[in-house]
Design a protein around this motif. Structure first.
Motif: not given
Lengths: 214, 251
Positions: B131-141, B166-172, B216-219
């Motif tokens: 959860a923590e890893a995901r939370e951090a990833a989601v929060a970064s987006v 787009d700058s993070r190449h990521a989406a939630v 999702a990363k690498g967008i």
């Protein structure tokens, strides 16, 4: 209540001590008297295990008491109590004293986790709601050695007695039995909107009766 | 279920008693932002409910304390939320409201205090570390300066929402009113562009029909889509059915 807590009240009552708060990393923390849950949580947020232990000693009985009240089952109550304290440990930095008391924060987490467990158990049994099977009467007489929470309980009971029957039943089923208001409406055979408003005006009356401030 | 604004006002009590479904909580917390009188009343009723809880007492078994102390020594704590940065960033109303559905599930935007939003965050993830890893990833987006939202309809009137940076190449990706998969099937999320479909993982659907925020990363920065397909349990390497939702991530 533990001797620790009585001592703590004495300290809080006597003077605005803030031994631990100088050099506080939390600029937003209002001056919190040493040993209060507020001060302990601020220290826990910085990884202080001893403060965490102290917090557990101060509030563990109330957390476990509420969880047990909702879940009944001793083994599950233990697990959930453990979850609650882990969450307190993990998220202590998110506690914001400007938004409410520390005990509100702690008991809100405890209640949310207990209700989660009720709901996931319900999901596991295919959302089978055992209408009428659950003893949802307020069991006022459960054994409690804790004087202070017994006093608190007397007050809660007195205030609950001041509610209308429907307010009291709605609140009891929702809060102590962990039902959603839809389920409460089914159990009481009243419209959804009625339960919504009874929960609201019941809690408002409890707030006024107990003199709660946010 | 969508509740009218009038009804939302009266949900303060049910909210304080944790008597709302997850979806209703999200809706109510969104409403709190626009309602002048609700936050104060909500705080008071949450405090009142807590007092009911405080009146309970049952000493925990002595061995529980040792277990908890052992466990916290192995558990990383969350850093303070960069709440102000995020809220200021996302101040634009429409966007912030759309984000809220996603954010409520990760406690990135606490509306009424850590307890409640934090509670929802935890509810969504049993495994604290994942959860923590995901939370951090989601929060970064969510906190990316160029975060924007995209929506699309899914099966049977489901609402899909993506927050894209787009700058993070990521989406939630998240969704509500999403149907349960057929038995022995699972919903799978894909990033689809001209080069093909790349799995972004299996979707977790909660009992109330919401989809847990999925990172999702690498967008790619152009021509990318989110797609959701029904796949055999465990997922597939490539989609085996037609997408039930297809969402262009760039305009």
């Amino acid at each position: 209540m533990t001797g620790g807590q009585r001592r703590l009240r004495a300290v809080v009552g006597s003077s605005a001590q803030h031994a631990h708060s100088e050099g506080s990393a939390h600029a937003a923390v209002p001056v919190a008297a040493a040993g209060t849950p507020e001060a302990l949580i601020a220290h826990v947020a910085r990884g202080d295990e001893r403060s965490f232990e102290q917090l557990y000693d101060e509030v563990g009985g109330q957390v476990h008491g509420l969880v047990r009240r909702v879940l009944r089952d001793p083994a599950q109550s233990e697990e959930v109590t453990q979850e609650v304290f882990l969450e307190i440990w993990r998220t202590a930095s998110r506690f914001d004293p400007s938004r409410g008391r520390a005990m509100t924060w702690v008991m809100t987490i405890a209640h949310a986790r207990a209700v989660d467990r009720v709901r996931s158990a319900q999901a596991a049994t295919d959302r089978e709601v055992r209408v009428g099977q659950r003893d949802y009467d307020v069991a006022y007489d459960e054994v409690s050695e804790a004087v202070e929470s017994r006093l608190e309980r007397v007050q809660v009971r007195r205030c609950l007695d001041g509610l209308t029957a429907l307010q009291r039943e709605s609140l009891t089923l929702a809060y102590y039995a962990g039902y959603t208001y839809n389920q409460v409406a089914d159990l009481l055979s009243v419209p959804l909107g009625t339960v919504k408003t009874r929960l609201r005006d019941g809690l408002i009356r409890m707030r006024d009766c107990m003199g709660v401030e946010a | 279920m969508t509740t009218s604004t009038d009804d939302l006002h009266t949900l303060t009590g049910a909210y304080a008693a944790h008597a709302l479904t997850h979806e209703e909580v999200v809706e109510f917390e969104a409403h709190l932002r626009d309602c002048a009188s609700c936050p104060q009343e909500t705080r008071e009723l949450v405090a009142t409910a807590a007092r009911l809880g405080q009146a309970e007492y049952d000493a925990p078994p002595p061995e529980l304390k040792a277990r908890i102390m052992t466990e916290i020594r192995q558990t990383r704590q969350l850093p303070p939320v960069g709440l102000h940065a995020q809220v200021v960033d996302l101040d634009e109303r429409r966007r912030s409201r759309l984000l809220l559905g996603v954010a409520a599930a990760v406690a990135a935007l606490a509306i009424i205090g850590g307890g409640i939003s934090g509670g929802i965050a935890y509810r969504a993830h049993q495994d604290a570390q994942r959860a923590e890893a995901r939370e951090a990833a989601v929060a970064s987006v969510l906190s990316a300066p160029d975060a924007r939202t995209v929506t699309a309809s899914g099966p049977g009137g489901a609402h899909g929402t993506a927050v894209v940076s787009d700058s993070r190449h990521a989406a939630v990706f998240s969704a509500s009113s999403w149907p349960a998969p057929a038995s022995a099937k699972t919903w799978q999320l894909w990033v689809i562009d001209a080069t093909g479909a790349h799995s972004a993982g299996l979707l977790t659907r909660r009992g109330d029909g919401t989809i847990n925020p999925t990172y999702a990363k690498g967008i790619p920065t152009a021509g990318a889509n989110f797609g959701v397909t029904l796949e055999p349990s465990g997922g597939s390497k490539q989609p085996t059915t037609k997408p039930v939702l297809l969402m262009p991530l760039q305009s």
